[in-house]
Scaffold this active site. Sequence first.
Site: not given
Ligand code: NAD
Length: 294
Positions: A49, A54, A76, A112
């Site tokens: 994704d 990004y 997106k 997005h």
């Molecule tokens: P997430 O909930 O995936 O959290 C990521 C963070 O959680 C990492 O940086 C790390 O600090 C921690 N983490 C990951 N795995 C872990 C583990 N096993 N143990 C402990 N900590 C851990 O948050 P995100 O990155 O905001 O969201 C994931 C994906 O969603 C993004 O990469 C993107 O692709 C998508 N996204 C989309 C939008 C949108 O507006 N459409 C917004 C935000 C994110």
Amino acid sequence: MTSASKVPLITLNDGTKIPQLGFGVYQIERNETYKYVSKALDVGYSHIDTAQSYANEKEVGKAVRDYNKYVFVTTKYFNPNASEHGYENAKAYFRKSFKTLGLDHIDLYLIHFPVIKNEVYVDAWKAFVELQKTEKLRSIGVSNFTTTYLKKIIDETGVTPSVNQVECHPYLQQNELRKFHEEHGIVTESWSPLGRGDVLDDKILKQIGKKHNKTAAQVVLRWHIQIGNVTFPKSVNTERIEENFDIFDFSLSEEEMESIKKLDKNERNGPDPAEFQFPDDFLEKRQQESQADQ
Ligand code: NAD
């Protein structure tokens, strides 16, 4: 290493199949994206994704091409400038992302964030409907849409988005929105599935994990799978990339699902699309910042 075939596929409303677990690349630095996407693909993830905003589509595309096996790729359309967002711009941005990714097609293209001034998000959706017919694009969907915006685009075009990608985790379970999605055949995609790490200290989640010999993160990701959402945790830690994929050898009981249900507090990390709009020059400023960082 867990086999890729263990990831369930969900059929979207246009017949396309999407792997329920993917790898998110928001905030992965451009110069590290190739390494971490390649790692995720080696572990068995088959769904990435990304997004134009990004600024790492090029590196995602290269990692996917070099991997040489089919990978489901989402990107997106993001342009918050209300005087530009719309029909022509959505088409032009699709072509730009398509070229940048360098793949022979794009699996899923999302609006997005809805730009509500003059309802230009509706014009963007009309372009998406066209793009799906004319370009190498399998499925179209939206992100951060409320039921009001969803109803509007469905009414105006007769075309229902295949997915709505929204913030969703145990502290923000989106029950009402998910019910609307279910009634309309829209798949819910959870962004920030781990609440950016904020939910992982939760006592209940840890207790459940202990019973299954799993971490709180694995319990949360398993919960997303069992409620039927598609999700894509992000990590730049190779052990966590493996850990987040290792969720297909256990399941949560009804009782455990029920206790996670009770954790909902309607608590957001990100903006509430019912109230928030990005400033017109957001993208321009972000690009300037990222160029200054290079
Ligand atoms: P997430 O909930 O995936 O959290 C990521 C963070 O959680 C990492 O940086 C790390 O600090 C921690 N983490 C990951 N795995 C872990 C583990 N096993 N143990 C402990 N900590 C851990 O948050 P995100 O990155 O905001 O969201 C994931 C994906 O969603 C993004 O990469 C993107 O692709 C998508 N996204 C989309 C939008 C949108 O507006 N459409 C917004 C935000 C994110």
